[in-house]
Design an enzyme around this catalytic site. Structure first.
Site, PDB file in Angstrom:
ATOM      1  N   ASP A  98       0.845  -1.193   0.000  1.00 30.01           N
ATOM      2  CA  ASP A  98       0.000   0.000   0.000  1.00 30.01           C
ATOM      3  C   ASP A  98       0.882   1.245   0.000  1.00 30.01           C
ATOM      4  OD1 ASP A  98      -2.074   1.754   0.183  1.00 30.01           O
ATOM      5  OD2 ASP A  98      -2.744   1.147   2.174  1.00 30.01           O
ATOM      6  N   ASP A 108      -3.651   2.643  -5.479  1.00 34.61           N
ATOM      7  CA  ASP A 108      -2.481   2.711  -4.596  1.00 34.61           C
ATOM      8  C   ASP A 108      -2.210   1.432  -3.810  1.00 34.61           C
ATOM      9  OD1 ASP A 108      -4.675   2.884  -2.961  1.00 34.61           O
ATOM     10  OD2 ASP A 108      -3.985   4.628  -1.819  1.00 34.61           O
ATOM     11  N   GLU A 109      -2.831   0.316  -4.198  1.00 33.53           N
ATOM     12  CA  GLU A 109      -2.554  -0.925  -3.455  1.00 33.53           C
ATOM     13  C   GLU A 109      -2.553  -2.134  -4.372  1.00 33.53           C
ATOM     14  OE1 GLU A 109      -5.456  -2.017  -0.493  1.00 33.53           O
ATOM     15  OE2 GLU A 109      -7.099  -1.140  -1.646  1.00 33.53           O
TER      16      GLU A 109
END
Length: 385
Positions: free
Chosen positions: A9, A102-103
Site C-alpha cells: 500500500d 495505490d494498493e
C-alpha cells in the site's frame, strides 16, 4: 503448501505524489481535495494528528487543522505514478493483483525455497521507493484479509510478517472495524450486542452471525477467524466501456433521445464505480435512418460521476446531431480508463453529491442496477412520427 500473500500500500499516495512535485510541502499539514464544500481525498500524517481523515468535509478538516494547506488533486499525475509502481512490481512478482490506484496484492507462494519471502518483499518495496520516490508499506501473511489488516496496523513503514501460527493472536485484540468488509451499519449492529473486537466475533457461532446480518455473516466470521481463500487474481486492463441502443422505430424525438443517453450514462458510470475505473474520454455515436454513422469525443478530467459524464454526453450529442434526420441507433463509450476507487470526483464535487452517489450505489448493489435511477434517465417511449 502454506500461502505467502503480500499486501502493498502506497502511504498517503496522493499527498506523496503532490510532494514529489513540490518539496516545499514536506513536513506541513497537507490536504488533497478541492473546494470549500468538497471532501478530503487524502491527507498527510501531520494533518491526521489533528483528527483529519479521508472523506471528511473540507470545512470540518479546516476547523480541526486551520493551518493545513489544501492542494487540488491531479488524477492524471496520480495515475502516471500508479502505473509506474505497478510496472515495477509486475517485473518482479509472479502474480500481481492491482486492487486500487495505490494498493496491490502479490502471491509469492513458494519463494521461500529460494530466498526469504519477507526479505524479498522488503527489497521490492525498497526498489519502488528508490525508483519513484514514493513511500510504500506492506505486510506478508497467509491470505489477503490478514495481510491487508496487517499493512494498516504497521503503517507508516512498520512492515509486518504474520505467520499462520500468529494470525489469531494478531487479529483477536483488534476492532472489528479493521475487517475490510465491516462498514458503519455492520459495526453499529454488532456493537449493540457487545461485539467490538475480532476475538468476540470469531468466537460466535458462524450460523448465528449469518442469521443476524444475512448472507455475508458467514464470510465475516471466516475473516474474523483468519480464513480467506480468495485468490490473487492478475488484473486485466480494460480499454473501454460502451453501450448502444438500436430503436424499434427510427426517431427524431429529442426528449426521448436525451433520456436514453442519460440512462446509458447512469448505467455505465455505475459500472465504472463497481469496477474501480475512472474515465478520461467520452465518445457519442449516432446512426441515421440511412445508416450514415457519426461519432464525436471529448477529453475530461478523470471521473466516474454521472452528472459530469451526462453533461459531456449531452453536449456532444447537441454538436453531433445536426441533420435532423431520424436516428436508428445511439451509443456511448467511455475510454482512457485508469484505476480509481472514488465514487465521484472528490476534488470537485460536494459532500452532498458524494452522499447521494454512495446511497444510490448501495441500493443498486443490493437490489440491482435498475432499482433506482434519475427520472431523466428513464427510457421513455418516443413520440409517434
Amino acid at each position: 503448501m502454506e500461502r505467502s500473500i503480500v499486501h502493498m500500500d502506497l502511504d498517503t499516495f496522493f499527498v506523496s505524489c503532490v510532494r514529489l512535485q513540490n518539496s516545499d510541502l514536506e513536513g506541513i499539514p497537507l490536504i488533497v481535495g478541492g473546494g470549500d464544500r468538497g471532501v478530503v481525498a487524502s491527507c498527510s500524517y501531520e494533518a491526521r494528528r489533528f483528527g483529519v481523515r479521508s472523506a471528511m468535509p473540507i470545512k470540518m478538516a479546516l476547523k480541526l487543522c486551520p493551518e493545513a494547506k489544501i492542494v487540488k488533486g491531479d488524477m492524471e499525475l496520480f495515475s502516471r505514478y500508479s502505473t509506474t509502481v505497478t510496472q515495477i512490481i509486475e517485473e518482479k512478482a509472479p502474480v500481481v493483483e492491482k486492487a486500487s490506484i495505490d494498493e496491490h496484492y502479490l502471491d509469492i507462494t513458494g519463494m521461500d525455497k529460494f530466498h526469504g519471502a519477507y526479505k524479498w518483499t522488503n527489497e521490492l518495496a525498497a526498489k519502488v521507493t528508490r525508483e519513484t520516490g514514493l513511500p510504500i508499506s506492506f505486510a506478508l501473511s497467509v491470505n489477503k484479509t490478514v495481510s491487508k489488516i496487517a499493512t494498516g496496523e504497521g503503517k507508516p513503514k512498520g512492515n509486518l510478517e504474520i505467520a499462520a501460527s500468529q494470525v489469531q493472536h494478531f487479529l483477536n485484540p483488534l476492532s472489528i472495524r479493521k475487517i475490510p468488509m465491516v462498514g458503519n451499519a455492520t459495526f453499529t449492529l454488532l456493537s449493540r450486542i457487545g461485539i467490538r473486537n475480532i476475538q468476540t466475533l470469531a468466537e460466535m457461532p458462524g450460523q448465528v452471525l449469518q442469521e443476524m446480518i444475512g448472507k455475508n455473516g458467514l464470510e465475516l466470521w471466516k475473516k474474523a477467524n483468519g480464513i480467506d481463500n480468495t485468490p490473487v487474481e492478475p488484473h486485466r486492463y480494460r480499454k473501454s466501456l460502451s453501450t448502444e441502443d438500436t430503436f424499434h422505430q427510427d426517431t427524431t424525438d429529442l426528449h426521448f433521445l436525451r433520456a436514453v443517453f442519460c440512462g446509458m450514462v447512469e448505467k455505465l458510470a455505475y459500472q465504472l464505480r463497481q469496477e474501480n475505473w475512472l474515465t478520461s474520454t467520452v465518445t457519442v455515436k449516432i446512426r441515421y435512418s440511412n445508416f450514415d454513422t457519426e461519432t464525436r469525443q471529448v477529453a475530461l478530467d478523470y471521473t466516474s460521476a454521472d452528472h459530469t459524464l451526462t453533461k459531456a454526453v449531452l453536449e456532444l450529442f447537441e454538436k453531433l446531431y445536426q441533420r435532423r434526420m431520424s436516428l436508428r441507433l445511439i451509443g456511448v463509450r467511455f475510454s482512457g480508463l485508469v484505476r480509481g476507487t472514488y465514487q465521484i470526483n472528490m476534488f470537485e464535487d460536494t459532500v452532498e453529491l458524494m452522499s447521494l452517489y454512495q446511497a444510490m450505489d448501495k441500493i443498486k448493489n443490493r437490489f440491482g442496477a435498475n432499482a433506482v435511477m434519475r427520472c431523466n434517465g428513464a427510457f421513455l417511449k418516443p413520440k409517434a412520427l
